[in-house]
Write a protein that holds these residues in place. Structure first.
Motif, PDB file in Angstrom:
ATOM      1  N   GLY A  26       0.790  -1.216   0.000  1.00 56.25           N
ATOM      2  CA  GLY A  26       0.000   0.000   0.000  1.00 56.25           C
ATOM      3  C   GLY A  26       0.825   1.271   0.000  1.00 56.25           C
ATOM      4  N   SER A  27       2.118   1.134   0.356  1.00 55.05           N
ATOM      5  CA  SER A  27       2.971   2.320   0.409  1.00 55.05           C
ATOM      6  C   SER A  27       4.432   1.895   0.336  1.00 55.05           C
ATOM      7  CB  SER A  27       2.747   3.099   1.704  1.00 55.05           C
ATOM      8  OG  SER A  27       3.234   2.345   2.801  1.00 55.05           O
ATOM      9  N   LYS A  28       5.274   2.864   0.074  1.00 56.42           N
ATOM     10  CA  LYS A  28       6.715   2.596   0.066  1.00 56.42           C
ATOM     11  C   LYS A  28       7.179   2.151   1.443  1.00 56.42           C
ATOM     12  CE  LYS A  28       7.918   5.810  -3.648  1.00 56.42           C
ATOM     13  NZ  LYS A  28       8.669   7.047  -3.977  1.00 56.42           N
ATOM     14  N   SER A  29       6.575   2.709   2.487  1.00 59.33           N
ATOM     15  CA  SER A  29       6.935   2.316   3.856  1.00 59.33           C
ATOM     16  C   SER A  29       6.686   0.833   4.090  1.00 59.33           C
ATOM     17  CB  SER A  29       6.145   3.132   4.876  1.00 59.33           C
ATOM     18  OG  SER A  29       6.548   4.475   4.850  1.00 59.33           O
ATOM     19  N   GLU A  30       5.573   0.320   3.570  1.00 61.56           N
ATOM     20  CA  GLU A  30       5.290  -1.118   3.717  1.00 61.56           C
ATOM     21  C   GLU A  30       6.358  -1.952   3.032  1.00 61.56           C
ATOM     22  OE1 GLU A  30       1.402  -2.411   2.553  1.00 61.56           O
ATOM     23  OE2 GLU A  30       0.414  -0.840   3.711  1.00 61.56           O
ATOM     24  N   ILE A  36      13.064  -4.992   5.491  1.00 63.94           N
ATOM     25  CA  ILE A  36      13.791  -5.052   6.763  1.00 63.94           C
ATOM     26  C   ILE A  36      13.440  -6.331   7.519  1.00 63.94           C
ATOM     27  CG2 ILE A  36      14.034  -3.969   9.049  1.00 63.94           C
ATOM     28  CD1 ILE A  36      13.743  -1.241   7.549  1.00 63.94           C
ATOM     29  N   ARG A  37      12.151  -6.701   7.546  1.00 64.87           N
ATOM     30  CA  ARG A  37      11.738  -7.950   8.208  1.00 64.87           C
ATOM     31  C   ARG A  37      12.444  -9.141   7.578  1.00 64.87           C
ATOM     32  NH1 ARG A  37       6.837  -5.466   8.929  1.00 64.87           N
ATOM     33  NH2 ARG A  37       6.111  -5.960   6.827  1.00 64.87           N
ATOM     34  N   GLN A  38      12.477  -9.182   6.247  1.00 67.33           N
ATOM     35  CA  GLN A  38      13.147 -10.282   5.550  1.00 67.33           C
ATOM     36  C   GLN A  38      14.634 -10.334   5.878  1.00 67.33           C
ATOM     37  OE1 GLN A  38      12.283 -10.373   1.304  1.00 67.33           O
ATOM     38  NE2 GLN A  38      10.199  -9.655   1.704  1.00 67.33           N
ATOM     39  N   ARG A  42      16.644 -13.377   7.735  1.00 69.99           N
ATOM     40  CA  ARG A  42      17.847 -14.005   7.178  1.00 69.99           C
ATOM     41  C   ARG A  42      18.991 -13.937   8.174  1.00 69.99           C
ATOM     42  NH1 ARG A  42      16.193 -11.320   2.531  1.00 69.99           N
ATOM     43  NH2 ARG A  42      17.683  -9.641   2.920  1.00 69.99           N
ATOM     44  N   GLN A  43      19.123 -12.794   8.849  1.00 73.50           N
ATOM     45  CA  GLN A  43      20.186 -12.640   9.833  1.00 73.50           C
ATOM     46  C   GLN A  43      19.989 -13.626  10.991  1.00 73.50           C
ATOM     47  OE1 GLN A  43      20.373  -8.795  11.727  1.00 73.50           O
ATOM     48  NE2 GLN A  43      22.457  -9.130  12.440  1.00 73.50           N
ATOM     49  N   GLU A  44      18.757 -13.757  11.478  1.00 76.27           N
ATOM     50  CA  GLU A  44      18.478 -14.692  12.565  1.00 76.27           C
ATOM     51  C   GLU A  44      18.763 -16.127  12.139  1.00 76.27           C
ATOM     52  OE1 GLU A  44      14.447 -13.852  13.688  1.00 76.27           O
ATOM     53  OE2 GLU A  44      14.958 -11.877  14.482  1.00 76.27           O
ATOM     54  N   ALA A  45      18.392 -16.479  10.897  1.00 78.15           N
ATOM     55  CA  ALA A  45      18.654 -17.830  10.400  1.00 78.15           C
ATOM     56  C   ALA A  45      20.154 -18.072  10.282  1.00 78.15           C
ATOM     57  CB  ALA A  45      17.964 -18.038   9.048  1.00 78.15           C
ATOM     58  N   THR A  46      20.876 -17.070   9.810  1.00 75.63           N
ATOM     59  CA  THR A  46      22.330 -17.191   9.683  1.00 75.63           C
ATOM     60  C   THR A  46      22.973 -17.360  11.049  1.00 75.63           C
ATOM     61  OG1 THR A  46      22.351 -15.874   7.662  1.00 75.63           O
ATOM     62  CG2 THR A  46      24.427 -16.008   8.869  1.00 75.63           C
TER      63      THR A  46
END
Length: 81
Positions: A26-30, A36-38, A42-46
């Protein structure tokens, strides 16, 4: 929610706008929050994988055969299914 101001290169801004225009967001912020969530996932999985590898390295050398290990893994799969 924290409000931020960022500067984007033209190609990145165009890409963000295309994501919004595709009706996926719905927006660039989303889009930015999703990216950032992705990245965090990835960082947590690493970090989790790195921790498991360190634990494995610190556990020492096994005297088990490949067949012993295979049987243990297959037995675990049966318990979880």
């Amino acid at each position: 929610m924290a409000r931020q101001s960022i500067t984007l290169t033209s190609p990145n801004d165009q890409w963000l706008q295309a994501q919004v225009e595709s009706d996926e967001y719905g927006s660039k912020s989303e889009v930015v929050n999703d990216l950032i969530r992705q990245a965090r996932q990835r960082q947590e999985a690493t970090e989790s994988l790195r921790s498991a590898l360190i634990t494995g390295e610190n556990s020492g050398i096994s005297n088990d055969t490949v067949d012993d290990i295979r049987e243990r893994v297959l037995a675990r799969r049966v318990k979880h299914d």
